[in-house]
Design a protein around this motif. Structure first.
Motif, PDB file in Angstrom:
ATOM      1  N   MET A  47       0.856  -1.186   0.000  1.00 21.85           N
ATOM      2  CA  MET A  47       0.000   0.000   0.000  1.00 21.85           C
ATOM      3  C   MET A  47       0.891   1.235   0.000  1.00 21.85           C
ATOM      4  SD  MET A  47      -3.273  -0.898   2.425  1.00 21.85           S
ATOM      5  CE  MET A  47      -2.273  -1.168   3.873  1.00 21.85           C
ATOM      6  N   GLU A  48       0.272   2.395   0.083  1.00 25.01           N
ATOM      7  CA  GLU A  48       1.021   3.650  -0.003  1.00 25.01           C
ATOM      8  C   GLU A  48       1.989   3.817   1.160  1.00 25.01           C
ATOM      9  OE1 GLU A  48      -1.751   6.796  -0.366  1.00 25.01           O
ATOM     10  OE2 GLU A  48      -2.333   6.283  -2.428  1.00 25.01           O
ATOM     11  N   GLN A  49       1.627   3.372   2.362  1.00 28.64           N
ATOM     12  CA  GLN A  49       2.507   3.531   3.525  1.00 28.64           C
ATOM     13  C   GLN A  49       2.593   2.260   4.352  1.00 28.64           C
ATOM     14  OE1 GLN A  49       0.977   7.797   4.776  1.00 28.64           O
ATOM     15  NE2 GLN A  49       3.003   7.478   5.662  1.00 28.64           N
ATOM     16  N   PHE A  50       2.385   1.099   3.700  1.00 27.13           N
ATOM     17  CA  PHE A  50       2.413  -0.146   4.457  1.00 27.13           C
ATOM     18  C   PHE A  50       2.824  -1.286   3.532  1.00 27.13           C
ATOM     19  CE2 PHE A  50       0.235  -3.959   6.123  1.00 27.13           C
ATOM     20  CZ  PHE A  50       0.868  -4.029   7.363  1.00 27.13           C
ATOM     21  N   LEU A  51       3.745  -2.144   3.996  1.00 25.92           N
ATOM     22  CA  LEU A  51       4.187  -3.323   3.267  1.00 25.92           C
ATOM     23  C   LEU A  51       3.985  -4.537   4.162  1.00 25.92           C
ATOM     24  CD1 LEU A  51       7.598  -2.040   1.832  1.00 25.92           C
ATOM     25  CD2 LEU A  51       5.364  -1.969   0.723  1.00 25.92           C
ATOM     26  N   LYS A  52       3.652  -5.686   3.537  1.00 27.45           N
ATOM     27  CA  LYS A  52       3.414  -6.884   4.331  1.00 27.45           C
ATOM     28  C   LYS A  52       3.794  -8.107   3.502  1.00 27.45           C
ATOM     29  CE  LYS A  52      -0.687  -8.662   4.802  1.00 27.45           C
ATOM     30  NZ  LYS A  52      -2.091  -8.899   5.184  1.00 27.45           N
ATOM     31  N   PRO A  67       4.767   8.350   1.975  1.00 33.96           N
ATOM     32  CA  PRO A  67       3.945   7.608   1.003  1.00 33.96           C
ATOM     33  C   PRO A  67       4.719   7.309  -0.274  1.00 33.96           C
ATOM     34  CG  PRO A  67       3.262   9.901   1.083  1.00 33.96           C
ATOM     35  CD  PRO A  67       4.261   9.726   2.184  1.00 33.96           C
ATOM     36  N   ILE A  68       4.338   6.204  -0.922  1.00 31.91           N
ATOM     37  CA  ILE A  68       4.945   5.783  -2.188  1.00 31.91           C
ATOM     38  C   ILE A  68       3.855   5.665  -3.243  1.00 31.91           C
ATOM     39  CG2 ILE A  68       6.791   4.523  -1.032  1.00 31.91           C
ATOM     40  CD1 ILE A  68       5.226   1.945  -1.683  1.00 31.91           C
ATOM     41  N   ASP A  69       4.286   5.535  -4.501  1.00 33.02           N
ATOM     42  CA  ASP A  69       3.364   5.294  -5.612  1.00 33.02           C
ATOM     43  C   ASP A  69       3.221   3.782  -5.767  1.00 33.02           C
ATOM     44  OD1 ASP A  69       1.827   5.249  -7.844  1.00 33.02           O
ATOM     45  OD2 ASP A  69       3.153   6.487  -9.089  1.00 33.02           O
ATOM     46  N   ALA A  70       2.125   3.238  -5.239  1.00 30.52           N
ATOM     47  CA  ALA A  70       1.961   1.783  -5.225  1.00 30.52           C
ATOM     48  C   ALA A  70       1.822   1.208  -6.629  1.00 30.52           C
ATOM     49  CB  ALA A  70       0.739   1.404  -4.381  1.00 30.52           C
ATOM     50  N   TYR A 114      -5.050   2.225   6.988  1.00 28.13           N
ATOM     51  CA  TYR A 114      -4.403   2.102   5.669  1.00 28.13           C
ATOM     52  C   TYR A 114      -5.177   1.146   4.761  1.00 28.13           C
ATOM     53  CZ  TYR A 114      -0.272   4.555   7.441  1.00 28.13           C
ATOM     54  OH  TYR A 114       0.580   5.499   7.939  1.00 28.13           O
ATOM     55  N   GLU A 115      -5.648   0.030   5.332  1.00 26.16           N
ATOM     56  CA  GLU A 115      -6.407  -0.930   4.523  1.00 26.16           C
ATOM     57  C   GLU A 115      -7.715  -0.326   4.029  1.00 26.16           C
ATOM     58  OE1 GLU A 115      -6.870  -4.319   6.965  1.00 26.16           O
ATOM     59  OE2 GLU A 115      -4.819  -5.073   6.626  1.00 26.16           O
ATOM     60  N   LYS A 120     -10.806   1.811  -0.529  1.00 28.74           N
ATOM     61  CA  LYS A 120     -11.520   2.884  -1.216  1.00 28.74           C
ATOM     62  C   LYS A 120     -10.837   3.229  -2.541  1.00 28.74           C
ATOM     63  CE  LYS A 120     -13.496   5.057   2.909  1.00 28.74           C
ATOM     64  NZ  LYS A 120     -13.535   6.297   3.735  1.00 28.74           N
ATOM     65  N   ARG A 121      -9.514   3.219  -2.534  1.00 23.04           N
ATOM     66  CA  ARG A 121      -8.804   3.526  -3.784  1.00 23.04           C
ATOM     67  C   ARG A 121      -9.071   2.454  -4.840  1.00 23.04           C
ATOM     68  NH1 ARG A 121      -3.709   2.561  -5.934  1.00 23.04           N
ATOM     69  NH2 ARG A 121      -3.131   1.280  -4.138  1.00 23.04           N
ATOM     70  N   LEU A 122      -9.080   1.178  -4.410  1.00 20.12           N
ATOM     71  CA  LEU A 122      -9.386   0.106  -5.366  1.00 20.12           C
ATOM     72  C   LEU A 122     -10.802   0.213  -5.903  1.00 20.12           C
ATOM     73  CD1 LEU A 122      -7.710  -3.007  -3.688  1.00 20.12           C
ATOM     74  CD2 LEU A 122      -6.874  -1.662  -5.627  1.00 20.12           C
ATOM     75  N   GLU A 123     -11.756   0.569  -5.005  1.00 21.86           N
ATOM     76  CA  GLU A 123     -13.133   0.742  -5.473  1.00 21.86           C
ATOM     77  C   GLU A 123     -13.231   1.881  -6.471  1.00 21.86           C
ATOM     78  OE1 GLU A 123     -15.567   1.277  -2.086  1.00 21.86           O
ATOM     79  OE2 GLU A 123     -15.513  -0.853  -1.470  1.00 21.86           O
ATOM     80  N   GLN A 124     -12.521   2.982  -6.190  1.00 25.41           N
ATOM     81  CA  GLN A 124     -12.546   4.107  -7.118  1.00 25.41           C
ATOM     82  C   GLN A 124     -11.937   3.711  -8.468  1.00 25.41           C
ATOM     83  OE1 GLN A 124     -14.068   6.857  -6.508  1.00 25.41           O
ATOM     84  NE2 GLN A 124     -13.548   7.908  -8.404  1.00 25.41           N
ATOM     85  N   GLN A 125     -10.812   2.981  -8.434  1.00 30.24           N
ATOM     86  CA  GLN A 125     -10.211   2.528  -9.688  1.00 30.24           C
ATOM     87  C   GLN A 125     -11.133   1.569 -10.438  1.00 30.24           C
ATOM     88  OE1 GLN A 125      -6.451   0.805  -8.619  1.00 30.24           O
ATOM     89  NE2 GLN A 125      -5.454   2.793  -8.241  1.00 30.24           N
TER      90      GLN A 125
END
Length: 419
Positions: A47-52, A67-70, A114-115, A120-125
């Motif tokens: 994600m923009e500010q989280f890695l797992k 933040p990063i460009d995911a 963050y999730e 929300k970003r995925l829904e918007q895309q």
């Protein structure tokens, strides 16, 4: 207890941009030692500010300081190492540290936040992709319409040109046909000049001979035929059982097929010819259909109910019971149609016909679910449960359909995110 790798290395590097500007794109290269390298698609989450990275029994997560460009970032899986190449959102900011110091008590809340933002970003895309897909589809339809319109216009122009050429040819042919021939027109003049030189014939004979000569040499042109009047022909067809046209060569085969079908109906236990005059009663036919249904002779039950429906189309119980037989034979489309007809007959809705309406709605919901219309079947089952809230089986079926719809939505969102 999960094993959490702690050692990771990172470095900040820049490389020239591929665009026309002179700015450079700065990225973060993060190397995480990870013993297991057979990952599934859901094991690595960015994600923009989280890695797992989650691959039992190992688990690793990192809250990023900036933040990063995911979408522009990517991940490489090596033999015993996972390498993240993270593209900054703000290339001017220089990172002093890659990890954000978050207290343990706030980690779960921040991760959930963050999730939620990622969802929300995925829904918007997804919505944007759907809108873009719909727009492209409409544009293609408009282009297809324009192409078809241009083709029709070209065909109409060709037909009009051909029509004009044919009319012009016919007009020239008619003018040529009725125009007097110059050779024939000069012949009478020559005859008259010669008659002036010859001696004058007798009075009566000369006049008569000249008149006959003129009639033979100058025939009158006949008038053109009259234009035909338009009319309408009415064609009537006799009633026919078969959908194909009647052929004398096929008449014997058709009669043989009709007799076979009548024998088959009698074989399953019911035919119209078997009924006595006192048995041609819709209520008696309903009871006979119920008996066949209890004996699991569903075809005979459908025949009995259909015979009652031919006698009267206002008895809702015939349609309702026939829908149950169709459902047992997996004729889901016919089942839904009979339930709809029964609901139309159960008007006005009163307490006396509430149980029948509940049965119609529940059975139509089951047929719609079998046909693949899960949301419509859920709505029908919910309506049946509202009419009979004390029925536990209806509530259980509503809960089951709700879970199926949620699972379908989750699978659809996962497939869209993978795309």
């Amino acid at each position: 207890m999960p094993l959490i790798p702690k050692n990771y290395t990172w470095q900040q590097r820049s490389f020239p941009s591929t665009g026309t500007s002179s700015q450079s794109v700065v990225s973060i290269v993060l190397r995480v030692p990870f013993p297991a390298n057979r990952f599934q698609p859901d094991d690595i989450f960015t994600m923009e500010q989280f890695l797992k990275i989650s691959h039992p029994p190992h688990y690793w997560e990192l809250f990023l300081a900036h933040p990063i460009d995911a979408d522009a970032s990517h991940c490489s899986i090596l033999e015993n190492e996972v390498v993240f190449e993270l593209v900054k959102q703000d290339s001017i900011v220089c990172w002093d540290t890659v990890e954000l110091d978050v207290p343990r008590a706030e980690r779960a809340t921040l991760k959930q936040q963050y999730e939620e933002q990622h969802r929300k970003r995925l829904e918007q895309q997804s919505k944007q992709r759907a809108i873009e897909k719909d727009r492209k589809k409409k544009d293609e339809i408009h282009r297809q319409i324009e192409r078809e319109r241009a083709d029709r216009s070209a065909i109409d122009n060709l037909l009009e040109e051909s029509k004009q050429r044919e009319l012009k040819r016919m007009e020239l042919a008619m003018v040529k046909q009725y125009r007097p021939d110059p050779a024939k027109a000069s012949a009478p003049s020559a005859g008259k000049s010669l008659s002036n030189i010859q001696p004058t014939p007798p009075k009566g004979a000369g006049a008569t001979g000249t008149q006959h000569s003129d009639q033979q040499q100058e025939p009158r042109p006949s008038s053109p035929p009259a234009i035909r009047r338009s009319g309408t022909l009415e064609v009537t067809f006799s009633e026919r059982t078969f959908v194909t046209p009647k052929r004398e060569s096929m008449e014997q085969a058709e009669q043989e097929w009709t007799l076979k079908q009548a024998a088959a109906r009698r074989a399953v236990g019911f035919a119209d010819d078997d009924l006595r005059p006192d048995e041609r009663n819709p209520e008696w036919l309903k009871q006979r259909g119920d008996t066949f249904f209890q004996q699991r002779n569903f075809l005979a039950a459908i025949s009995a109910y259909s015979a009652g429906i031919r006698l009267t189309k206002d008895y809702y119980a015939l349609f309702l019971n026939r829908s149950a037989a169709h459902l047992a034979l997996e004729n889901y489309q016919r089942c839904a149609e009979d339930c709809s007809t029964a609901l139309e007959l159960l008007q006005p809705p009163v307490e006396a016909n509430r149980r029948a309406r509940v049965a119609c709605l529940a059975r139509r919901a089951a047929a719609l679910v079998k046909l693949g219309f899960l949301q419509q079947g859920y709505d029908e089952m919910m309506a049946a449960s509202r009419l009979d809230p004390d029925e536990a089986s209806l509530r259980l079926e509503v809960d089951r359909l709700r879970r199926c719809i949620e699972e379908e939505r989750e699978n659809r969102s996962e497939s869209e995110s993978d795309e």
